[in-house]
Design an enzyme around this catalytic site. Structure first.
Site: not given
Ligand code: IMP
Length: 408
Positions: A13, A16, A39-42, A219, A294, A393
């Site tokens: 977060d 990226k 993962a989540g990209h906006t 991540q 996410t 920003g």
């Molecule tokens: P998992 O990837 O769902 O197995 O989660 C394992 C750990 O990675 C947890 O603490 C999640 O909150 C963290 N995590 C997984 N994906 C992300 C991401 O895209 N951003 C921030 N933390 C993430």
């Protein structure tokens, strides 16, 4: 060779999405090499908001070829739904511009179930990521190639027989539900089959032809299965090593770009030495709108940890840093920055004077308050890696470019 890799330098977060988006529109090929829908990209283009979890960002900006590499784990339902939403928004996705590596593994309904039942203490995203990678490593997973070879149905039955033997937590009712999900899976996979290919020859050709290539990390470095804060990590190689195992063709990246948030956040459980549980933490969460992309969970917030970032630079060999969300530090008073840890593992801080001015959207380094400029320079000197871009920003225009990203 114009090859770029973008990696989160902290716990994810870092912002990226914005830099990947700016780069992706100039690229011939964009590849995701690890992770899945955790993962989540906006991305904001004008007034349109695009959200991606699996599909590489180049699809939105119209880049030639987008690959989900073999290092990823992909849920067919989530992928198809994401593709359909993007298509409704006018994004064109065809087998000519989007490929799923046949060696990528599948996230199946059972993986999401197991994630929910077994991984509570880690605080995962419950997207089935850990269980899917567990099956990959234990050689019982299902690769996307089964869709092309017509062996998926048999593999699915075999996998569930294995699950029944190994996992006592999957009771009879759940087993029945999992077996009953087969027709829906088959229907979804039929739609996705045209996208499944061996992606490696296309990547090799792009490298040979000196095409512009971007590897899009997901991540962050300290969620890496090897180099992160184990066991509070994700189950993939989020740092630079994952780019090689997750794609299958060697690439000598010109720009190894680390995205550094100007403070620290983390979602889920696990150590966080500079975490702020006071009003400053609240202020950072509010200023930075720090809620998971996410899962919507509030992110834990804290001071910048340079001791941690020094390690991130060593792991990834960053030669270009993007410093993000600097405008969220306005009005915090004196800023603390961790430069080391003491014998008890507590952070050793240095204090830097803060600033009150609203700097959102600033595009000129010299127009920043002096204390802000000094904060940036302190980080750069400490890490010994240039901060080429400062993000001020959410808009893609809200950047201060100090050093070009483009070699040609
Ligand atoms: P998992 O990837 O769902 O197995 O989660 C394992 C750990 O990675 C947890 O603490 C999640 O909150 C963290 N995590 C997984 N994906 C992300 C991401 O895209 N951003 C921030 N933390 C993430």
């Amino acid at each position: 060779m114009p090859a770029y890799i973008v990696i989160g330098a902290q716990w994810g977060d870092e912002g990226k999405g914005k830099i990947v988006d700016v780069l992706a529109e100039k690229m011939d090929l964009v590849l995701r090499f690890q992770g899945g829908a955790n993962a989540g990209h906006t991305v904001l283009h004008g007034n349109t908001k695009y959200v991606t979890h699996l599909v590489p960002s180049g699809v939105i900006s119209g880049c030639a070829l987008n690959i989900i590499g073999n290092g990823c784990v992909v849920c067919p339902f989530t992928l198809l739904e994401e593709m359909q939403i993007l298509e409704k928004q006018g994004v064109c996705i065809t087998p000519a511009n989007f490929v799923i590596s046949e060696a990528a593994h599948m996230v199946l309904p059972v993986h999401k179930y197991l994630d929910k039942r077994l991984n509570e203490r880690i605080g995962t995203t419950v997207r089935g990521i850990g269980p899917a990678y567990t099956d990959k490593i234990s050689r019982s997973g299902i690769r996307w190639e089964t869709v092309v070879k017509g062996t998926f149905e048999a593999a699915y039955h075999e996998h569930l027989d294995y699950v029944e033997k190994v996992f006592a937590v999957v009771d009879k009712d759940e087993m029945d539900r999992l077996r009953a999900s087969l027709p829906q899976l088959l229907e979804t996979l039929e739609k996705l089959q045209p996208f499944v290919q061996d992606a490696r020859p296309q990547l090799a050709e792009a490298i040979r032809e000196n095409k512009k290539i971007l590897f899009e990390g997901a991540q962050g470095t300290f969620l890496d299965i090897d180099h992160g804060t184990y066991p509070f990590v994700t189950s993939s190689s989020t740092s630079i090593g994952g780019a090689f195992t997750g794609s299958g063709v060697f690439l000598d990246f010109d720009k190894r770009i680390g995205i550094v948030k100007s403070y620290t956040t983390r979602v889920g459980e696990g150590p966080f030495p500079t975490e702020l549980l006071d009003a400053n933490g609240e202020k950072l969460r509010k200023n930075g709108n720090e809620y998971g992309a996410t899962t919507g969970r509030p992110r834990r917030c804290g001071w910048l940890d340079l001791a941690l970032l020094k390690r991130s630079c060593l792991i990834n060999g960053f030669n270009y840093l993007v410093f993000s969300k600097i405008s969220c530090l306005s009005g915090l008073g004196t800023l603390k920055v961790a430069i080391d840890y003491d014998a008890a593992g507590k952070p050793v801080y240095t204090e830097l004077p803060g600033w009150d001015e609203d700097i959102e959207g600033c595009r000129d380094f010299n127009a920043l308050p002096e204390n802000c400029r000094n904060y940036i320079k302190f980080v750069e000197d400490f890490l010994q890696v240039p901060i080429g871009l400062v993000s001020t920003g959410p808009d893609r225009e809200h950047v201060i470019l100090r050093k070009t990203l483009f070699t040609s």
